[in-house]
Design a protein around this motif. Sequence first.
Motif, PDB file in Angstrom:
ATOM      1  N   ALA A 102       0.941  -1.116   0.464  1.00  0.00           N
ATOM      2  CA  ALA A 102      -0.213  -0.377  -0.519  1.00  0.00           C
ATOM      3  C   ALA A 102       0.843   1.367   0.059  1.00  0.00           C
ATOM      4  N   GLU A 103       2.500   1.336   0.957  1.00  0.00           N
ATOM      5  CA  GLU A 103       2.614   2.251   0.978  1.00  0.00           C
ATOM      6  C   GLU A 103       3.331   2.683  -1.094  1.00  0.00           C
TER       7      GLU A 103
ATOM      8  N   CYS B 186       1.855   1.744  -3.393  1.00  0.00           N
ATOM      9  CA  CYS B 186       0.777   1.794  -4.485  1.00  0.00           C
ATOM     10  C   CYS B 186       1.052   3.438  -4.369  1.00  0.00           C
ATOM     11  N   ALA B 187       0.802   3.824  -2.705  1.00  0.00           N
ATOM     12  CA  ALA B 187       0.968   5.433  -2.290  1.00  0.00           C
ATOM     13  C   ALA B 187       2.049   6.576  -3.326  1.00  0.00           C
TER      14      ALA B 187
ATOM     15  N   SER C  61      -8.612   0.015  -6.140  1.00  0.00           N
ATOM     16  CA  SER C  61      -7.658  -1.234  -6.390  1.00  0.00           C
ATOM     17  C   SER C  61      -7.640  -2.043  -6.098  1.00  0.00           C
TER      18      SER C  61
ATOM     19  N   GLY D 252      -2.416  -4.935   0.242  1.00  0.00           N
ATOM     20  CA  GLY D 252      -2.347  -3.186   0.089  1.00  0.00           C
ATOM     21  C   GLY D 252      -3.540  -2.777   1.042  1.00  0.00           C
TER      22      GLY D 252
ATOM     23  N   THR E 111      -4.095   2.366   4.210  1.00  0.00           N
ATOM     24  CA  THR E 111      -2.619   3.226   4.282  1.00  0.00           C
ATOM     25  C   THR E 111      -2.874   4.162   2.511  1.00  0.00           C
ATOM     26  N   LEU E 112      -3.440   3.902   1.686  1.00  0.00           N
ATOM     27  CA  LEU E 112      -3.558   3.980   0.529  1.00  0.00           C
ATOM     28  C   LEU E 112      -4.279   5.454   0.523  1.00  0.00           C
TER      29      LEU E 112
ATOM     30  N   THR F  17      -2.586   8.807   0.283  1.00  0.00           N
ATOM     31  CA  THR F  17      -2.588   9.730  -0.801  1.00  0.00           C
ATOM     32  C   THR F  17      -3.935  10.824  -0.466  1.00  0.00           C
TER      33      THR F  17
ATOM     34  N   VAL G  47     -11.034   5.745  -1.449  1.00  0.00           N
ATOM     35  CA  VAL G  47      -9.943   4.205  -1.913  1.00  0.00           C
ATOM     36  C   VAL G  47     -11.063   3.346  -2.181  1.00  0.00           C
TER      37      VAL G  47
END
Length: 379
Positions: free
Chosen positions: A72-73, A75-76, A98, A118, A122-123, A127, A131
């Motif tokens: 996830a980090e 992706c962000a 996502s 993921g 976090t995402l 961001t 999500v």
Amino acid sequence: MAADLYLGLMSGTSMDGLDMVVVAFEEHQIELLHHRQCPLPDELVERLNLLCQPQTLADELHHYALADRAFAEFCAAAVSQFLADLQLAHTDICAIGSHGQTVRHAPSAQPSYTLQLGDANTLAALTGIAVVADFRRKDIALGGQGAPLVPAFHQALFSSSEQPRAILNLGGIANVTWLPGPATGVMGFDTGPANTLLDGWFRRCHPEAPDSFDRHGAFAAQGEVQQELLEHCLADDYFAKPPPKSTGRDDFNLTWLATRAQLTGNQLSEFNPADVQATLIELTARSVAQAMTNWLPNLPETLFVCGGGAYNPLLMSALTAALPQCHWHSTAVLGVNPQHVEAMAFAWLARCYLKKQPGNLPAVTGASRPTVLGGLFLP
Ligand SMILES: Nc1ncnc2c1ncn2[C@@H]1O[C@H](COP(=O)(O)OP(=O)(O)OP(=O)(O)O)[C@@H](O)[C@H]1O
Ligand SMILES: [Mg+2]
């Protein structure tokens, strides 16, 4: 009216990279505005690969949780950089769809399950964008396969009111969608392995190569199809099973290949490596051709292909040879780059969620009813 912008994120079974797209939606119009592919860091791929194989890690839950956050980090950071480069603000995006990284897919387990990691919290937090994630498990909860999910999007994007169309996605796994044209009744299912075995075998034979896949099928082109091995591979029960059906690396992996090879009376290591690669190309082509011939209501003359396998000329020639009555075109002919389709599907599914529209097709997945897929994670 200004178009709504959504971000779609997809990292498939091949783990070749995170595909990111910005898609504009306006009434019934879907327009791809931007695409970027970010390679996954080697260390993350290694961790994800270990999680995909049962019993390779002590304290698997701990490693799962670490990878859930790390993915996830990653992706962000990729999303934030992408938007910054496009000079878009996080407030310009309605939501991120996502998919997450599948580490297990077991639609035949009792009870069935599928697992994408993921962490969407976090995402969203990193961001600042809402999500929509966890798209597959509602369909599973309703007795479906949770896959493939793209046929509904293929219908929205590619269907023609005049004639039936078939779309083949050659990702890690291959899946086909049949669009009925003027009639009703979209069909779709996973035909079996595509790039996951090709990539796995190529990497085993070329651990030091800069490419993690057999670019343009150059390695496979040096080999010859081994008929006996091919027949034992094609004899796997999955290929004879009627849809609805879906599969993943849980079923088709190098351990599976080694077991099929032993049925010939030889070890996998005794085969010429390029011959195995050539055989895997043929396995993909033959299993796709058989599945399309056996299970689709009819075989349109023109077939459209998307996914990374569309860039493998050897695989495309094998498909042409396996279905000589058909013409293959890339989805580029329909105006959509083959590498963008899957990520666009998850932008579309995020929008379906916010509009409270069903995203699954029970005739495809086997779920008991259409339903809104996913869950919402606010920043
Ligand atoms: N030029 C090329 N030559 C040969 N193979 C290619 C080429 N470009 C891409 N590929 C193959 O396509 C794969 C990536 O395809 P794709 O991104 O559609 O799969 P995926 O991420 O696993 O998606 P899915 O979720 O559909 O399984 C690569 O791993 C590689 O095997
Ligand atoms: Mg990919």
